[in-house]
Enzyme design. Sequence first.
Site, PDB file in Angstrom:
ATOM      1  N   HIS A 147     -45.328  16.674 -66.607  1.00  0.00           N
ATOM      2  CA  HIS A 147     -44.091  15.911 -66.833  1.00  0.00           C
ATOM      3  C   HIS A 147     -44.498  14.588 -67.498  1.00  0.00           C
ATOM      4  O   HIS A 147     -45.606  14.092 -67.263  1.00  0.00           O
ATOM      5  CB  HIS A 147     -43.457  15.654 -65.465  1.00  0.00           C
ATOM      6  CG  HIS A 147     -42.095  15.056 -65.481  1.00  0.00           C
ATOM      7  ND1 HIS A 147     -41.885  13.705 -65.634  1.00  0.00           N
ATOM      8  CD2 HIS A 147     -40.870  15.617 -65.343  1.00  0.00           C
ATOM      9  CE1 HIS A 147     -40.584  13.460 -65.582  1.00  0.00           C
ATOM     10  NE2 HIS A 147     -39.944  14.604 -65.411  1.00  0.00           N
ATOM     11  N   ASP A 224     -49.289  15.724 -58.590  1.00  0.00           N
ATOM     12  CA  ASP A 224     -47.863  15.428 -58.701  1.00  0.00           C
ATOM     13  C   ASP A 224     -47.121  16.546 -57.962  1.00  0.00           C
ATOM     14  O   ASP A 224     -47.060  17.681 -58.433  1.00  0.00           O
ATOM     15  CB  ASP A 224     -47.502  15.383 -60.194  1.00  0.00           C
ATOM     16  CG  ASP A 224     -45.994  15.355 -60.433  1.00  0.00           C
ATOM     17  OD1 ASP A 224     -45.218  15.499 -59.466  1.00  0.00           O
ATOM     18  OD2 ASP A 224     -45.593  15.206 -61.608  1.00  0.00           O
ATOM     19  N   GLN A 227     -42.375  18.891 -57.722  1.00  0.00           N
ATOM     20  CA  GLN A 227     -41.738  20.220 -57.699  1.00  0.00           C
ATOM     21  C   GLN A 227     -42.375  21.149 -56.671  1.00  0.00           C
ATOM     22  O   GLN A 227     -42.023  22.328 -56.623  1.00  0.00           O
ATOM     23  CB  GLN A 227     -41.821  20.867 -59.094  1.00  0.00           C
ATOM     24  CG  GLN A 227     -41.106  20.098 -60.184  1.00  0.00           C
ATOM     25  CD  GLN A 227     -39.585  20.125 -60.034  1.00  0.00           C
ATOM     26  OE1 GLN A 227     -39.017  20.932 -59.302  1.00  0.00           O
ATOM     27  NE2 GLN A 227     -38.921  19.223 -60.738  1.00  0.00           N
ATOM     28  N   LYS A 250     -35.577  15.143 -54.691  1.00  0.00           N
ATOM     29  CA  LYS A 250     -35.791  16.560 -55.030  1.00  0.00           C
ATOM     30  C   LYS A 250     -35.968  17.411 -53.778  1.00  0.00           C
ATOM     31  O   LYS A 250     -36.102  18.613 -53.845  1.00  0.00           O
ATOM     32  CB  LYS A 250     -37.004  16.702 -55.951  1.00  0.00           C
ATOM     33  CG  LYS A 250     -36.766  16.097 -57.332  1.00  0.00           C
ATOM     34  CD  LYS A 250     -37.885  16.405 -58.265  1.00  0.00           C
ATOM     35  CE  LYS A 250     -37.889  15.515 -59.493  1.00  0.00           C
ATOM     36  NZ  LYS A 250     -36.873  15.888 -60.494  1.00  0.00           N
ATOM     37  N   CYS A 388     -38.463  16.671 -70.012  1.00  0.00           N
ATOM     38  CA  CYS A 388     -39.502  15.630 -69.914  1.00  0.00           C
ATOM     39  C   CYS A 388     -40.889  16.242 -69.992  1.00  0.00           C
ATOM     40  O   CYS A 388     -41.810  15.817 -69.273  1.00  0.00           O
ATOM     41  CB  CYS A 388     -39.361  14.808 -68.634  1.00  0.00           C
ATOM     42  SG  CYS A 388     -37.832  13.918 -68.530  1.00  0.00           S
TER      43      CYS A 388
END
Length: 432
Positions: A147, A224, A227, A250, A388
Site C-alpha cells: 500500500h 503492515d 488487512q 478496519k 493506493c
Amino acid sequence: MRCVNNVKLNRFGRRCPVNEHRMNEMYDVSKIREDFPILQREVYGKPLIYLDNGATTQKPRQVVEAITDEYYSVNANVHRGVHFLSQQATELHEASRETVRRFLNARSANEIVFTRGTTESVNLFVSSFGEEFMQEGDEVILSVMEHHSNIVPWQLLAARKGIALKVIPMNERGELLFDEYEKLFSDRTKVVSVTHVSNVLGTVNPVRRMIAVAHARGVPVLVDGAQSVPHLSVDVQDLDVDFFAFSGHKIYGPTGVGVLYGKEEWLDRLPPYQGGGEMIQSVTFEKTVFNELPYKFEAGTPDYIGTVSLAKAIDYVSAIGMDKVAAYEHELTEYAMRRLKAIEGMRIFGDAEQKSSVISFLVGDIHHFDMGTLLDRLGIAVRTGHHCAQPLMRRLGIEGTVRASFALYNTKEEIDALVAGIERVRKMFYSA
Ligand code: PLP
C-alpha cells in the site's frame, strides 16, 4: 470447502480439522448482522450490500455505544488529572492497551503504542528507525504489493537520507517470490517492511518465514497488518515480528485510532516521533527527559475515546473467535471465487494459495469505474481504482480494478447478488 469420499477438504486440499466444520455450523451470521444497524439500510431503494470492508468495516452497536457512553459519562483528559473522571478515563484507556496486548499476544502493554492508524504507525516507525539506524546507501526491502502508506514514507526518508528501496517481485498468482526475496539482502539491508495481506490481491504473505530469513541476517521486520488483523488470528510472539501496524477502523473499531506494536528492546532504542505533552518526564529550556514506554511515542492528548471503543471492537471479534471468523470468511471467499470465475470475461487478480477475503477483478474491457458505479445503483458497494497500490497496478499492467472485500457479516446471498449484478452490467455492455 469440498468433499472427497465423504472427507471434507479445505481449499488447499487438506483435511479440515473437525472444528472447522463445527465452527462454521455454529456461526450465526444473521445474529451477527443484528449488531450492525447500517446493514439494514437501503440505498437507491435497494438493500445495502456492503462489500467494501477492505476500505473500512461497519461498526457493531457495542462499539458505537461505547463511544456515546464514554462521552456521556466518563469524558476527561487522561493521565493528567487527579480528579475522579480523569482517573476513570485513564483506567479505561490503559485497560484498552491491555486488550490490544492480549489480542496480539504481545509480551507487555509497553509494546503497544496508540497511533491514528496504520499510516501513522508506519510513518512513526520509518521516521524513528530511519533517523537512528539508517545512513546513506542503506537499504530497505519492501514488496511489489505494498500500500502507498508503506512506500511513500520510505521514499520521504530516501529523499532525506539517500537510502535505497529494494522490491520483492511476485508471480502471476500474486505470491511473493521467496528466492528473490532472499537474494535482495545485502550488507546494506537495514530493515524489511512488508504487508501481511495484500489489500488488492488478498495474498497472505508468509511473513513468519520472511521474518526468520531477515532475523538470520540480523535485520528487523515491520509488518503492515492493516488487512490481516481483521481476518486472521495474529500472534506477534509466534511471528517473532519486531514491529506490527494496524488500524482500528478496519477491524470494526472507530476511525482515528491505530496501533504500532514494537518489541520493547527495539522501542527503547528508537527516538521519539513527535514532541509535546505526555511524551516527556521533565522539560527545561536546556533539556527534555523523555517519558517511558509507550508514552515516549504518544505526544499530545491521545484519542482515549477511540482506544476504548477499539477495545470494544476487539472484545467483539474475540467473543466470536478469530478462528471462526477466519473459517467463515474463507468459506465465503471460496464460494465467491468459484462463482465469479464462472462469469464470462472475468479476470481475477490474485489467486494465491493463501488468500484472504479480498477479490479484485475486471470484466471484459468494462472500466472498473463503470462497473463500480452501476453496481452501486443496485445497492452493492464495492471499491474501484488503484487501491493506493499504483506500483502493483503497474506490475499487473492495469490502471485499476473492482474490489469486493468481505467481512464477518457478509453472506453467500450477498455474493449471489454481486454475481447477478455483474452479469447484469456485463449484458448492458455486451448484448447487442
Ligand atoms: N496498509 C494496507 C495494506 C491497507 O490496506 C491500508 C488501507 O487501506 C493501509 C495500510 C492504510 O490504512 P489507514 O488508512 O487506516 O492508515
